[in-house]
Scaffold this motif. Structure first.
Motif, PDB file in Angstrom:
ATOM      1  N   THR A 104     -21.944  -3.057   7.376  1.00 53.52           N
ATOM      2  CA  THR A 104     -21.599  -3.433   5.665  1.00 53.52           C
ATOM      3  C   THR A 104     -20.215  -3.723   4.935  1.00 53.52           C
ATOM      4  OG1 THR A 104     -23.281  -1.490   5.308  1.00 53.52           O
ATOM      5  CG2 THR A 104     -22.102  -2.624   3.127  1.00 53.52           C
ATOM      6  N   VAL A 105     -20.154  -5.070   4.434  1.00 59.42           N
ATOM      7  CA  VAL A 105     -18.788  -5.288   3.723  1.00 59.42           C
ATOM      8  C   VAL A 105     -19.097  -4.746   2.069  1.00 59.42           C
ATOM      9  CG1 VAL A 105     -17.266  -6.678   4.132  1.00 59.42           C
ATOM     10  CG2 VAL A 105     -18.373  -6.685   5.819  1.00 59.42           C
ATOM     11  N   LYS A 124     -17.686 -10.988  10.812  1.00 61.88           N
ATOM     12  CA  LYS A 124     -18.580  -9.293  11.444  1.00 61.88           C
ATOM     13  C   LYS A 124     -19.819 -10.475  12.170  1.00 61.88           C
ATOM     14  CE  LYS A 124     -16.168  -5.816  11.179  1.00 61.88           C
ATOM     15  NZ  LYS A 124     -15.874  -5.068  12.105  1.00 61.88           N
ATOM     16  N   GLU A 125     -20.371 -11.344  11.163  1.00 62.36           N
ATOM     17  CA  GLU A 125     -21.209 -11.544  11.951  1.00 62.36           C
ATOM     18  C   GLU A 125     -21.398 -12.395  13.422  1.00 62.36           C
ATOM     19  OE1 GLU A 125     -23.491 -14.366   9.141  1.00 62.36           O
ATOM     20  OE2 GLU A 125     -24.131 -13.086   7.628  1.00 62.36           O
ATOM     21  N   LYS A 134     -17.717 -10.433   6.182  1.00 61.00           N
ATOM     22  CA  LYS A 134     -18.683 -10.712   7.101  1.00 61.00           C
ATOM     23  C   LYS A 134     -18.880 -11.542   7.325  1.00 61.00           C
ATOM     24  CE  LYS A 134     -22.353  -9.347   6.941  1.00 61.00           C
ATOM     25  NZ  LYS A 134     -23.350  -7.912   7.130  1.00 61.00           N
ATOM     26  N   ASP A 169     -23.592 -12.359   1.870  1.00 61.07           N
ATOM     27  CA  ASP A 169     -24.199 -10.695   2.562  1.00 61.07           C
ATOM     28  C   ASP A 169     -23.197  -9.922   1.700  1.00 61.07           C
ATOM     29  OD1 ASP A 169     -25.628  -8.582   3.217  1.00 61.07           O
ATOM     30  OD2 ASP A 169     -25.563  -9.990   5.070  1.00 61.07           O
ATOM     31  N   ILE A 170     -22.632  -9.760   0.816  1.00 57.08           N
ATOM     32  CA  ILE A 170     -21.366  -8.319   0.523  1.00 57.08           C
ATOM     33  C   ILE A 170     -22.449  -7.447  -0.644  1.00 57.08           C
ATOM     34  CG2 ILE A 170     -19.653 -10.239   1.431  1.00 57.08           C
ATOM     35  CD1 ILE A 170     -19.236 -10.388  -1.486  1.00 57.08           C
TER      36      ILE A 170
END
Lengths: 302, 555
Positions: free
Chosen positions: A90-91, A82-83, A79, A117-118
C-alpha cells in the motif's frame, strides 16, 4: 478493551509532535489498519518534523520525504515501482492541508484524474502550523492565524476539498477524525479494500498550539466539530454516492469555537458568526440532500 | 547532459534507520504527569460497608466470578441477602444519575445476581486455626457477619440464639416475599460449612449469663437486636398487637387475621412489612401515620410497593384511644398538622384538637423498635439504659463487644453487617490478629464533574425490583426475580466505572504519543509521555489524574 481498534503499534514513541498533536494521533491510528506492508510519502508538513531528525524516525514502515508539491506524484511513482517488483504494497501520500489544498493540489488532481492506485490522506489542521501558523486555503472563515490576525481574521470560507475530489469521480473518498476512532479505522479498511484506484481520506486533526487551546481538550474539540456539523463525517463512492456515517446532534456552534483561542474574535463578532453559521448549515444541507438522493431507500428516516 | 545517466550515479539518499525512541526521550518535555489514582467511586462511598462496587462489576463483566464474589465478601459476606433487601444507598450517589438525570446503575440487581450466581462458590478458606474461642450472641445479620469474619481469621466461633433457627430478623422479621427463608437457610448453611457452630434455643439471661461467656471464651460479640415494639402511649395500649410479633408469626406460618379490617400505626419499615403481610392474608389495611409520606422513615420503595399492594394511607393522624366496641376496636384519632422541623430535620407533627373515630378488627403497633438491655450487667449500660459502646462496639469489659440494632436501634441489614465486621476487626486487634485485615486509608471520592459523559450509556436501566407490588398481592412467594446474566451484563454496560480502571482502553486509543502501552491493560510509559492530559480528560470514570511533575520527580 471496549474499542474495536487494533492493538498493534507501527509508530514509535519519541515523535516530535507537540503535546496533544492530532496529526500524530491520526498517523498512529491509521497505521494500525494500514499495517506494515505500507510505504508513506511525506511532502513538507508537520510530519516532516514529527517523524524525527536523521538518523532516527518514528514509523516502522519506509517513509519518503519529498518536496511540498509532489506527494501524489511521488506516491504514484513508488506504486509503479512496487508493481514492477510484483508487490502489493500500500502506498500512502500523507500530506497536511498545505500539501493538499494549496501547494499539492496540482499533483493530487493529476493522480486523482488518472485514478492512480494510491491512498492520499490529508491530515488537516487548517493552517501552516509548523512554519508559524500561517493561513491556508483550508483555514475557515473567522479564524485567527498569524497572517490573518485579530484585526482581520480569515474572511474566505474553507476550500471544499471533498467537492474537488468528488469531481474526479475516484472510487472512494471519506472524511474522518481521530475523535471517532472506530469510524476512522473502518474508513481506512474501506479504502484498503478498494484496489486499483485512488482513495482519499480527509482527516480533521487538531493542533493545540495553532488552535490556541488546552492540549487535553484535543479529542473533545474534534468531537465537537462533528457534533456541530462543522466537520461532518461521510464517505463518497465513485464521486456520487454520499453516505453520512455519524449524525451530528444539536450542539451549538459556539461550543466548538469556545474551546479555541483562534476563534476569540469570531465569537465577539455576531455578524461574522451569523455568516459562519449560514455557511455550516448550507454545506450540511447540501451534504444531507446528496446523502438522501444516494439512499432513496432511507427516505423519511434519518 | 547532467552526467546522471545511470541510476548508480545518483547521490546516496540519507536514510534514518533507528527509532525515535532510542534518543528522543520526550518524557522530559512534561510538566504534569498522568497517573492511575487510587480513588473511590461515589457508590462505594455511599455503601455503609464500602463495598468496591466498580471493581466487582468489572470482574463480572470479564467473567471473573470468583474474584467478583471475593471483592464483595471482603466487606459484605451476604450479597444474596442485601441484594434483595438493601435500600441501596450506593445508588443514590451514582455520578451518572447526578450529572445527567439518567437513572442510576441498578447496583442492587447486580449484587443480587452475583450473590445467587456465587452461592456455590467456595468461601475463602479460614486461616490456620488460632485456638481462640469466640462467642457471638444473636444470629441476625450483625452476628452472622461477625461470625463469618472471625472464622475467616481462624478462630473457633459459636453463635447462640434464643430462637429455634438462626437468622434473627432475616428469618423472623423480614417477610418471605422480600427475603425467602430458603435464601437465609442457604446462607446459614454456608456459615456452617465454614465450621461455625450454631446453638439455638438458648437465651442470654435465661440459659447463661455474660459472665459465663466471658469465663469460657476469649471474646464475646453481642448482637441481640432490637426486638421489642416501643409503647405507643395510646390509651388502650393492651388492645394493640405488636407488629414485630405478628411478622414473626407470619414467618413461622402461624399468623392469623384478627378480622377483615386492620390498621397499622407507624411509618417505618416494620409498618410497611406488617401492612403488606396483612394484605397478603386478605385484610383491608390502613396505615395510620402522624406525619406525611415525605417524613416517613420507611424505605421509599417499600412504601411504593405497599401502595401498589392496595394499602390505604391515612396521613397526619395520631391514635389517642382504643376501646373495644363489640367485636371491633374503636380508634379515636387526633388530626395533626406539621410544624417546625425537629432534631431529625423532619417536620414535627402538632396536635389540632380535632378528633374522629375509626373502626378496625385489629390494630398493630409499629412505631419503632427498641432493645431489651435488662439482661446485661449494669456496668455495660449508660444512664438511658442503652449499652455504653465505643466506635467499634467496645464495652467496659475489654473482650466484650456489641453492635447491630441492639446498639443503634432499628437500622438496615447492611449497617448491621458493618457493625459485625467492625467488631470482628476490633476483636482481632485485641487478640493480636490485626495483620489479617487490610489497611484502610481514606480515599478521595470521584466527584460528579470529573466523569466524561461522552461515554454515558444509551440504553435504559434494568431493575429486578421494578415490577414488585404491581399486581394484587396473593402470595408470599418472592415478589421479584433475579435478572438474567444477559440483563446484568447490559446493566453493567451502563456503568462508567468511576475511579476503577476497567480496561476500557480509551486512554490507549487516544494517546497521540503511543505512550500508553497495552499489556492486557494500560501502562503509562513515563519515559515518553509528554503530559498532554488527553488520557485524563477522556477517561470515562476519571481513574486517572494529572499531578505536577515537580511534586513527583523529587518524591
Amino acid at each position: 478493551m471496549r474499542w474495536v481498534v487494533p492493538e498493534a503499534e507501527h509508530m514509535a514513541e519519541g515523535t516530535l509532535g507537540c503535546q496533544g498533536c492530532g496529526g500524530a494521533l491520526s498517523m498512529r491510528l491509521v497505521l494500525k489498519e494500514l499495517g506494515k506492508d505500507t510505504v508513506a510519502v511525506l511532502p513538507a508538513c508537520c510530519w516532516s518534523i514529527i517523524d524525527g531528525p536523521w538518523p532516527v524516525h518514528a514509523l516502522d514502515i519506509p517513509v519518503l520525504h519529498t518536496a511540498f508539491e509532489t506527494a501524489a506524484v511521488v506516491a504514484t511513482g513508488v506504486k509503479a515501482a512496487k508493481e514492477i517488483q510484483g508487490k502489493d504494497t500500500t502506498v500512502v501520500a500523507w500530506a497536511g492541508d498545505g500539501g493538499t489544498f494549496d501547494i499539492g493540489l496540482q499533483a493530487l488532481s493529476g493522480a486523482a484524474e488518472r485514478n492512480e492506485d494510491i491512498v492520499f490522506i490529508c491530515y488537516d489542521n487548517e493552517a501552516y502550523m509548523n512554519t508559524g501558523i500561517q493561513r491556508s486555503s483550508s483555514t475557515p472563515t473567522g479564524t485567527w492565524t498569524t497572517t490573518t490576525p485579530d484585526q482581520r481574521p480569515e474572511a474566505r470560507p474553507k476550500k471544499d476539498i471533498m467537492g474537488i475530489i468528488a469531481a474526479h469521480r475516484i472510487p472512494y473518498a471519506a472524511t474522518a477524525t481521530a475523535a471517532y476512532p472506530e469510524d476512522l479505522e473502518r474508513k481506512v479498511r474501506a479504502a484498503m479494500a478498494i484496489k486499483g484506484g485512488m482513495r482519499f481520506l480527509h482527516l480533521l486533526s487538531v493542533c493545540p498550539p495553532g488552535w490556541k487551546m488546552e492540549a487535553d481538550q484535543a479529542i473533545e474539540v474534534m468531537r465537537r466539530a462533528v457534533r456541530t456539523k462543522v466537520f461532518p463525517l461521510y464517505e463518497i463512492r465513485n464521486g456520487r454516492e454520499y453516505t453520512i456515517t455519524r449524525w451530528p446532534d444539536d450542539l451549538p456552534l459556539e461550543d466548538y469555537f469556545s474551546l479555541q483561542g483562534r476563534f476569540k474574535t469570531l465569537l465577539e463578532d455576531e455578524a461574522m458568526l451569523e455568516l459562519v453559521r449560514g455557511n455550516v448549515e448550507e454545506r450540511w444541507q447540501i451534504l444531507l440532500d446528496r446523502h438522501q438522493r444516494s439512499h432513496p431507500e432511507l427516505a423519511g428516516a434519518e | 547532459m547532467s552526467g546522471l545517466e545511470h541510476v548508480d550515479d545518483y547521490p546516496e539518499i540519507p536514510v534514518s534507520l533507528a527509532s525515535t525512541s532510542t534518543i528522543l526521550k520526550t518524557g522530559a518535555w512534561r510538566s504534569v504527569r498522568p497517573i492511575f489514582a487510587n480513588r473511590m467511586a461515589p457508590c462505594s462511598a455511599g455503601c455503609p460497608a464500602g463495598v468496591r462496587i466498580p471493581a466487582y462489576i468489572d470482574d463480572i463483566k470479564e467473567g471473573r466470578l470468583e474474584a467478583a464474589y471475593a471483592t464483595v465478601t471482603a466487606r459484605n459476606p451476604f450479597p444474596r441477602i442485601t441484594g434483595r433487601v438493601c435500600p441501596h444507598m450506593c445508588e443514590d450517589n451514582c455520578n451518572l444519575a447526578i450529572t445527567t438525570g439518567e437513572e442510576s446503575i441498578s447496583i442492587r440487581s447486580i449484587e443480587r445476581w452475583l450473590g445467587d450466581a456465587g452461592m456455590d462458590l467456595p468461601d475463602p478458606a479460614a486461616d490456620a486455626e488460632t485456638g481462640k474461642r469466640i462467642a457471638v450472641v444473636g444470629s441476625g445479620p450483625a452476628g452472622m457477619a461477625a461470625a463469618y469474619y472471625l472464622r475467616r481469621t481462624g478462630h473457633e466461633v459459636t453463635v447462640f440464639d434464643q430462637r429455634p433457627q438462626p437468622g434473627g430478623i432475616l428469618r423472623y422479621g423480614i417477610p418471605e416475599y422480600r427475603l425467602p427463608s430458603e435464601v437465609v437457610d442457604e446462607e446459614i448453611a454456608r456459615l456452617e460449612s465454614m465450621e461455625i457452630n450454631f446453638h439455638n434455643n438458648v437465651a442470654l439471661g435465661r440459659d447463661f449469663t455474660l459472665d459465663d461467656l466471658e469465663a469460657a471464651y476469649a471474646a464475646v460479640f453481642i448482637a441481640t437486636g432490637a426486638g421489642q415494639e416501643k409503647l405507643t402511649g395510646i390509651d388502650g395500649e393492651g388492645l394493640l398487637e405488636s407488629g414485630l410479633d405478628f411478622l414473626e408469626a407470619a414467618n413461622r406460618g402461624t399468623a392469623t387475621l384478627p378480622g377483615p379490617r386492620c390498621a397499622v400505626v407507624g411509618g417505618g419499615n416494620v409498618a410497611m412489612d406488617v401492612a403488606r403481610v396483612l394484605r397478603r392474608l386478605g385484610a383491608d389495611v390502613s396505615v395510620l401515620y402522624r406525619r406525611t409520606a415525605n417524613e416517613m422513615p420507611a424505605i421509599a420503595e417499600e412504601y411504593e410497593h405497599a401502595v401498589a399492594d392496595g394499602v390505604h394511607f391515612h396521613w397526619l393522624v395520631l391514635p389517642r384511644t382504643i376501646k373495644k366496641d363489640g367485636a371491633q376496636l374503636r380508634v379515636t384519632v387526633e388530626e395533626m398538622w406539621l410544624g417546625e422541623p425537629d432534631e431529625s430535620g423532619r417536620l414535627r407533627p402538632e396536635p389540632t384538637g380535632v378528633t374522629c373515630e375509626m373502626h378496625f378488627d385489629g390494630v398493630f403497633s409499629a412505631i419503632g423498635e427498641t432493645a431489651d438491655t435488662g439482661v446485661f450487667p449494669p456496668r455495660l449500660r449508660n444512664d438511658d439504659g442503652w449499652l455504653d459502646l465505643g466506635e467499634d462496639g467496645e464495652t467496659v469489659d475489654q473482650m466484650v463487644f456489641a453492635g447491630g440494632d441492639l446498639a443503634t436501634g432499628p437500622a438496615t441489614v447492611i449497617e448491621a453487617i458493618v457493625a459485625g465486621r467492625r467488631a470482628a476487626r476490633a476483636i482481632d486487634e485485641q487478640l493480636g490478629f490485626s495483620a489479617v485485615w487490610p489497611a484502610e486509608e481514606p480515599l478521595e471520592v470521584v466527584p460528579p464533574k470529573d466523569i466524561n459523559l461522552t461515554y454515558m450509556p444509551h440504553h435504559d436501566r434494568s431493575d429486578d425490583h421494578a415490577a414488585a407490588g404491581a399486581t394484587a398481592p396473593a402470595s408470599f412467594a418472592e415478589e421479584t426475580d433475579t435478572l438474567s446474566e444477559a440483563e446484568i451484563l447490559e446493566e453493567i454496560d451502563r456503568c462508567l466505572s468511576c475511579g476503577h480502571c476497567n480496561n476500557c482502553g480509551t486512554c490507549f486509543v487516544f494517546c497521540p504519543d503511543g505512550a500508553i502501552i497495552w499489556d492486557d491493560g494500560p501502562r503509562i510509559d513515563h519515559e515518553f509521555c509528554k503530559g498532554c492530559g488527553i488520557c485524563v480528560a477522556e477517561c470515562p470514570g476519571h481513574v486517572m489524574v494529572l499531578v505536577n511533575e515537580r511534586d513527583v520527580s523529587h518524591a
